[in-house]
Design a protein around this motif. Structure first.
Motif, PDB file in Angstrom:
ATOM      1  N   UNK A  88       0.834  -1.193   0.000  1.00 15.83           N
ATOM      2  CA  UNK A  88       0.000   0.000   0.000  1.00 15.83           C
ATOM      3  C   UNK A  88       0.875   1.251   0.000  1.00 15.83           C
ATOM      4  N   UNK A  89       1.880   1.259  -0.854  1.00 14.20           N
ATOM      5  CA  UNK A  89       2.766   2.413  -0.941  1.00 14.20           C
ATOM      6  C   UNK A  89       2.092   3.559  -1.673  1.00 14.20           C
ATOM      7  N   UNK A  90       2.671   4.742  -1.598  1.00 15.04           N
ATOM      8  CA  UNK A  90       2.075   5.889  -2.288  1.00 15.04           C
ATOM      9  C   UNK A  90       2.147   5.724  -3.800  1.00 15.04           C
ATOM     10  N   UNK A  91       1.135   6.215  -4.509  1.00 14.90           N
ATOM     11  CA  UNK A  91       1.160   6.126  -5.973  1.00 14.90           C
ATOM     12  C   UNK A  91       2.328   6.934  -6.542  1.00 14.90           C
ATOM     13  N   UNK A  92       2.952   6.456  -7.613  1.00 14.11           N
ATOM     14  CA  UNK A  92       4.089   7.169  -8.193  1.00 14.11           C
ATOM     15  C   UNK A  92       3.772   8.609  -8.579  1.00 14.11           C
ATOM     16  N   UNK A  93       2.569   8.869  -9.074  1.00 13.23           N
ATOM     17  CA  UNK A  93       2.200  10.231  -9.439  1.00 13.23           C
ATOM     18  C   UNK A  93       2.186  11.166  -8.241  1.00 13.23           C
ATOM     19  N   UNK A  94       1.727  10.651  -7.102  1.00 17.41           N
ATOM     20  CA  UNK A  94       1.721  11.459  -5.882  1.00 17.41           C
ATOM     21  C   UNK A  94       3.145  11.759  -5.422  1.00 17.41           C
ATOM     22  N   UNK A  97       4.574  14.476  -7.715  1.00 13.06           N
ATOM     23  CA  UNK A  97       4.045  15.799  -7.381  1.00 13.06           C
ATOM     24  C   UNK A  97       4.646  16.317  -6.084  1.00 13.06           C
ATOM     25  N   UNK A  98       4.848  15.440  -5.139  1.00 12.33           N
ATOM     26  CA  UNK A  98       5.406  15.827  -3.835  1.00 12.33           C
ATOM     27  C   UNK A  98       6.860  16.262  -3.933  1.00 12.33           C
ATOM     28  N   UNK A  99       7.662  15.559  -4.726  1.00  7.22           N
ATOM     29  CA  UNK A  99       9.089  15.840  -4.761  1.00  7.22           C
ATOM     30  C   UNK A  99       9.504  16.760  -5.902  1.00  7.22           C
ATOM     31  N   UNK A 100       8.986  16.547  -7.092  1.00  6.63           N
ATOM     32  CA  UNK A 100       9.490  17.260  -8.265  1.00  6.63           C
ATOM     33  C   UNK A 100       8.456  18.204  -8.874  1.00  6.63           C
ATOM     34  N   UNK A 101       7.199  17.876  -8.767  1.00  5.58           N
ATOM     35  CA  UNK A 101       6.159  18.614  -9.457  1.00  5.58           C
ATOM     36  C   UNK A 101       6.001  20.066  -9.034  1.00  5.58           C
ATOM     37  N   UNK A 102       6.466  20.442  -7.874  1.00  6.01           N
ATOM     38  CA  UNK A 102       6.308  21.816  -7.385  1.00  6.01           C
ATOM     39  C   UNK A 102       7.454  22.729  -7.812  1.00  6.01           C
TER      40      UNK A 102
END
Length: 117
Positions: A88-94, A97-102
């Motif tokens: 139940x790891x975090x989705x890759x898209x999330x 967004x958390x690390x690079x998307x901002x």
């Protein structure tokens, strides 16, 4: 529990997050607490708001360097987080967004050619 998760080796110690470097004396730095990838100072998911501001300030003229650094941290975080909870790891898209998307977006120097209609 699947046999794959019990046979997987523990994650190796990757590069130590070196940024953001500056912090006030007497305050806990806003660096990640591994393997959960929470901020040491405020307990939010890393990079927290304060860490993002400090990272932008440190990499002010080097947005490519900031993106490369955060992509490396994304890789390390994905490995740690999926090892902690493989089902139940975090989705890759999330995670992206958390690390690079901002990070700051720069338009390309050359505009792509428009397609004729």
């Amino acid at each position: 529990m699947s046999s794959l998760s019990t046979q997987a080796p523990p994650p190796r110690t990757g590069p130590r997050p070196a940024y953001p470097r500056f912090h006030n004396e007497g305050q806990q730095p806003h660096t990640p607490l591994r393997p959960m990838w929470m901020c040491r100072a405020d307990g939010q998911v890393w990079p927290c708001g304060e860490a993002r501001l400090r990272l932008k300030a440190e990499f002010e003229d080097n947005y490519a360097g900031l993106t490369i650094y955060l992509a490396g941290m994304l890789y390390e975080a994905a490995r740690d987080l999926y090892h902690l909870n493989p089902h139940d790891g975090p989705p890759p898209g999330d995670l992206f967004a958390r690390f690079v998307g901002w990070t700051p977006y720069r338009r390309p120097i050359i505009e792509p050619p428009s397609t004729p209609e």
